[in-house]
Design a protein around this motif. Structure first.
Motif, PDB file in Angstrom:
ATOM      1  N   GLN A   1      24.825  73.292  30.968  1.00 53.32           N
ATOM      2  CA  GLN A   1      25.685  72.151  30.669  1.00 53.32           C
ATOM      3  C   GLN A   1      26.911  72.108  31.575  1.00 53.32           C
ATOM      4  OE1 GLN A   1      26.688  71.847  26.525  1.00 53.32           O
ATOM      5  NE2 GLN A   1      27.213  69.682  26.724  1.00 53.32           N
TER       6      GLN A   1
ATOM      7  N   PHE B   1      27.919  83.352  29.983  1.00 50.46           N
ATOM      8  CA  PHE B   1      27.037  82.288  29.496  1.00 50.46           C
ATOM      9  C   PHE B   1      26.560  81.361  30.620  1.00 50.46           C
ATOM     10  CE2 PHE B   1      26.262  78.097  27.554  1.00 50.46           C
ATOM     11  CZ  PHE B   1      25.301  78.444  26.625  1.00 50.46           C
TER      12      PHE B   1
ATOM     13  N   GLY C   1      16.621  70.788  28.100  1.00 48.33           N
ATOM     14  CA  GLY C   1      17.790  70.199  27.443  1.00 48.33           C
ATOM     15  C   GLY C   1      18.135  70.778  26.087  1.00 48.33           C
ATOM     16  N   LYS C   2      17.753  72.026  25.815  1.00 46.36           N
ATOM     17  CA  LYS C   2      18.045  72.612  24.506  1.00 46.36           C
ATOM     18  C   LYS C   2      19.020  73.790  24.577  1.00 46.36           C
ATOM     19  CE  LYS C   2      14.578  70.148  22.719  1.00 46.36           C
ATOM     20  NZ  LYS C   2      14.886  68.806  22.278  1.00 46.36           N
ATOM     21  N   CYS C   3      18.820  74.713  25.512  1.00 46.97           N
ATOM     22  CA  CYS C   3      19.457  76.028  25.413  1.00 46.97           C
ATOM     23  C   CYS C   3      20.955  76.014  25.727  1.00 46.97           C
ATOM     24  CB  CYS C   3      18.750  77.042  26.311  1.00 46.97           C
ATOM     25  SG  CYS C   3      19.280  76.996  28.037  1.00 46.97           S
ATOM     26  N   GLY C   4      21.435  74.984  26.420  1.00 47.18           N
ATOM     27  CA  GLY C   4      22.876  74.817  26.626  1.00 47.18           C
ATOM     28  C   GLY C   4      23.455  75.472  27.863  1.00 47.18           C
ATOM     29  N   HIS C   5      22.695  76.336  28.544  1.00 49.66           N
ATOM     30  CA  HIS C   5      23.292  77.101  29.642  1.00 49.66           C
ATOM     31  C   HIS C   5      23.680  76.274  30.858  1.00 49.66           C
ATOM     32  CE1 HIS C   5      21.524  80.463  27.374  1.00 49.66           C
ATOM     33  NE2 HIS C   5      22.564  81.102  27.836  1.00 49.66           N
TER      34      HIS C   5
ATOM     35  N   ARG D   1      32.071  70.374  22.754  1.00 49.69           N
ATOM     36  CA  ARG D   1      30.699  70.216  22.259  1.00 49.69           C
ATOM     37  C   ARG D   1      30.717  69.679  20.829  1.00 49.69           C
ATOM     38  NH1 ARG D   1      25.696  72.375  24.232  1.00 49.69           N
ATOM     39  NH2 ARG D   1      24.917  72.568  22.120  1.00 49.69           N
TER      40      ARG D   1
ATOM     41  N   TYR E   1      23.492  67.746  30.961  1.00 50.68           N
ATOM     42  CA  TYR E   1      22.580  68.872  31.086  1.00 50.68           C
ATOM     43  C   TYR E   1      21.970  68.760  32.475  1.00 50.68           C
ATOM     44  CZ  TYR E   1      22.918  70.161  26.204  1.00 50.68           C
ATOM     45  OH  TYR E   1      23.388  70.603  24.989  1.00 50.68           O
TER      46      TYR E   1
ATOM     47  N   CYS F   1      22.717  77.130  20.969  1.00 49.55           N
ATOM     48  CA  CYS F   1      22.389  77.608  22.312  1.00 49.55           C
ATOM     49  C   CYS F   1      21.617  78.932  22.207  1.00 49.55           C
ATOM     50  CB  CYS F   1      23.658  77.823  23.131  1.00 49.55           C
ATOM     51  SG  CYS F   1      24.392  76.248  23.602  1.00 49.55           S
ATOM     52  N   PHE F   2      20.672  79.116  23.106  1.00 54.05           N
ATOM     53  CA  PHE F   2      19.863  80.341  23.035  1.00 54.05           C
ATOM     54  C   PHE F   2      19.538  80.868  24.420  1.00 54.05           C
ATOM     55  CE2 PHE F   2      16.934  76.691  22.789  1.00 54.05           C
ATOM     56  CZ  PHE F   2      16.059  76.958  23.836  1.00 54.05           C
TER      57      PHE F   2
END
Lengths: 278, 346
Positions: A253, B277, A247-251, B300, A258, B249-250
């Motif tokens: 979403q 992405f 639930g951190k990297c955002g990909h 976001r 998430y 984001c990473f």
């Protein structure tokens, strides 16, 4: 080895597992059975996924295909990118890094006493098999079990021996179809939605579990709407780029959701206001 | 904790002593005609009168590229946990608020030791804005001033700073400042005046609603033509993501060393405006259209991230994206105002 920091585990550090069995299910899908090097067993619930990695190549989210009622972890990996190509080259005894399990689960408890209809397209059968095997191992807990399987072509069919065993059982129904006909194939021809009318009377009171390629959901969900299946009874297992799994990297979403945490299994009625979902 | 006053000369002596100590000191310095956070080796180079830095200070909690673990190729990995201590000098209130938000995001749910260890090893000396940048709209986002997150807050009042120590770490540093006296009522009044001035001045683009209304506004804006109209010009370059203090984001990549036997798993900044992405294996892109990616960023900031952090709006009004955007379409205020002006809000 430092796994901890102020008592907190490094959430990105994989655990080494050994490949104990491997075989090709078709030309592109590799089936693997894994065991943890620590000797512990895996703790997961059908519907969840893991992050699988080979150090030096990379990491990717992979659905769990086994049931927690059995020992070890089974994954199916399609040869489609740089990581999966390397995984395909691994032999029995080689190592795979595993993190997880992550994500939401199939409604094992809620579905108890109810009929189950699995609608599987292509490698969508892989995660569905986790719940199918679980339900068969707890057969008395569930009502009728119906499995609809659609595959692009005869050569791509997965788990053929296992499906043959399912077909022999008196306590479940399995229907298969392939998109393109073939000389060696006497069964149904057409996309998986063509099987839906055959079980239509069954649908409104069943829990429907759907997993397949992105394009499949649209048509399956339309067919289920026509059959007047309440959206609360439909569960979809969605694919996204679950890069971190935590639930951190955002990909992964999908609007505010998430998929790695709120999914991959979603109740369809919860996706009414999630336009990016289907 | 104390509120004191030191002269600017005395403060400079303190910074010089800090730079000469074994502490790692990072501060804002001039870089051509702009400003940037960087390692401070000379107290004279510190520029607390800066307007805005090119990149936000998040690069010290979430570096552009950082090692997560070292590994043997196809074998075991060992966690890399940062442990370097740092004093970060000159964080503006809007950036402080962004850091506070990221602290929440990286510690909630699954605790990210890499981010949190870096964060906990940093002592932050924040400072109120002295010079307003050309695109700042922090006042519109309620972030022209801040009251939490820092160890020390500096406010320039004439030839002196009001030095507000908010934590034990901060107080320990204030105790090292020779010449620090308890701030007088007059000093505090001057500080109040700076805050009032900034609340009025840091508003080059004026949001026509309270920021807390944005989640509600966006509930009605998903199919608004503004996304297509603006994104038509978008280069999908991700500059708006890269300069944003709240974008976190990473991506994660493996790097193999020259020995071909060992390597490092790294994480690097990524951006939701970049074309691939949301692409998965097999080349299916779940957010293929530019307009969808453009909308995603502004959702976001205004709705999705606020849903994870108690309604705090994830745009702090630093204005960096406005400056960085080649196509001049990134300004969040212009987008939100367009929606406000053209949407039935009942």
């Amino acid at each position: 080895m430092c796994e901890c920091s102020n008592g907190n585990k490094d959430i990105y550090l994989p655990e080494l597992c050994t490949i104990t069995k491997r075989r090709m299910l078709n030309g592109t899908e590799l089936f693997m059975h894994l065991e943890k090097d620590s000797g512990e067993d895996f703790d997961y619930i059908p519907g969840q996924f893991v992050e699988a990695s080979v150090a030096g190549i990379g990491e990717a989210p992979i659905s769990i295909s086994s049931s927690p009622t059995q020992k070890g972890l089974e994954l199916v990996v399609r040869n489609v990118g740089s990581l999966t190509k390397v995984i395909h080259g691994l032999e029995v005894g080689d190592k795979l890094g595993i993190r997880g399990p992550y994500g939401s689960t199939y409604p094992l408890e809620e579905a108890k006493g109810k009929d189950l209809v699995f609608i599987c397209g292509g490698i969508g059968l892989v995660p569905q098999r986790s719940f199918i095997r679980y339900a068969l191992d707890h057969r008395a807990d569930y009502g009728d079990i119906t499995i609809l399987i659609g595959t692009k072509c005869h050569e791509m069919r997965l788990f053929r021996e296992e499906i043959a065993l399912w077909e022999e059982r008196k306590d479940m129904t399995v229907m298969e179809t392939i998109d393109e006909g073939h000389d060696c194939w006497n069964g149904n021809v057409g996309v998986v939605t063509t099987l839906i009318p055959k079980v239509e009377s069954h649908l409104p009171n069943s829990q429907i579990l759907v997993c397949g390629p992105p394009i499949m959901y649209k048509f399956v969900l339309m067919a289920l709407a026509e059959a007047e299946v309440p959206q609360e009874n439909i569960f979809v297992n969605l694919e996204r780029r679950m890069k971190c799994g935590v639930g951190k990297c955002g990909h992964c979403q999908m609007n505010e959701h998430y998929v790695c945490q709120d999914g991959p299994v979603f109740r369809y009625s919860d996706l009414a206001h999630v336009p990016e979902a289907i | 904790m104390s509120v004191s006053t030191v002269t600017k000369e005395q403060f400079k002596s303190f910074v010089a002593a800090l730079v000469d100590s074994d502490q790692n000191v990072v501060g804002v310095q001039a870089k051509d005609d702009k400003f940037a956070f960087g390692e401070l080796t000379d107290a004279n180079a510190l520029r607390l009168d800066y307007d805005v830095t090119i990149l936000p200070p998040k690069k010290y909690m979430l570096p552009q590229r950082e090692a997560l673990m070292n590994f043997e190729v196809a074998g075991a990995a060992e966690s890399v946990q940062p442990d370097e201590k740092m004093v970060l000098l000159g964080v503006h209130p809007y950036d402080m608020i962004a850091i506070n938000q990221m602290d929440e995001l990286f510690s909630q749910g699954e605790y990210d030791t890499h981010y949190m260890n870096r964060r906990n090893n940093i002592t932050i000396i924040a400072c109120d804005v002295v010079t307003d940048s050309k695109n700042v709209f922090a006042a519109s986002m309620n972030s022209a001033t801040c009251d939490t997150g820092y160890d020390i807050l500096l406010t320039a009042i004439g030839d002196a700073y009001v030095v507000d120590a908010a934590t034990d770490k901060g107080q320990a540093l204030v105790d090292m400042m020779s010449g620090a006296n308890e701030a007088t009522d007059a000093d505090l009044k001057k500080r109040e005046a700076v805050h009032e001035k900034n609340i009025a001045a840091l508003n080059k683009h004026e949001l026509e609603c309270k920021p807390s209304f944005l989640p509600k506004l966006l509930e009605k804006a998903y199919d608004h033509p503004v996304w297509e109209e603006r994104a038509r010009l978008c280069y999908s370059c991700g500059s708006c993501n890269q300069v944003c203090p709240t974008c976190y984001c990473f991506d994660v990549q493996d790097e193999v060393n020259w020995d071909l036997k060992t390597g490092t798993r790294c994480r690097a900044w990524d951006g939701c405006l970049l074309t691939n992405f949301a692409t998965v294996a097999g080349d299916h892109n779940f957010r293929k259209k530019r307009a969808d990616r453009f909308r995603h960023r502004l959702y976001r900031k205004g709705k999705y991230v606020p849903g994870k952090i108690d309604g705090q709006i994830a745009c702090v009004g630093c204005g960096r994206c406005v400056t960085a955007c080649t196509a001049k379409i990134a300004n969040p205020v212009e987008v939100y105002n367009t929606i406000l002006e053209t949407t039935e809000l009942r």
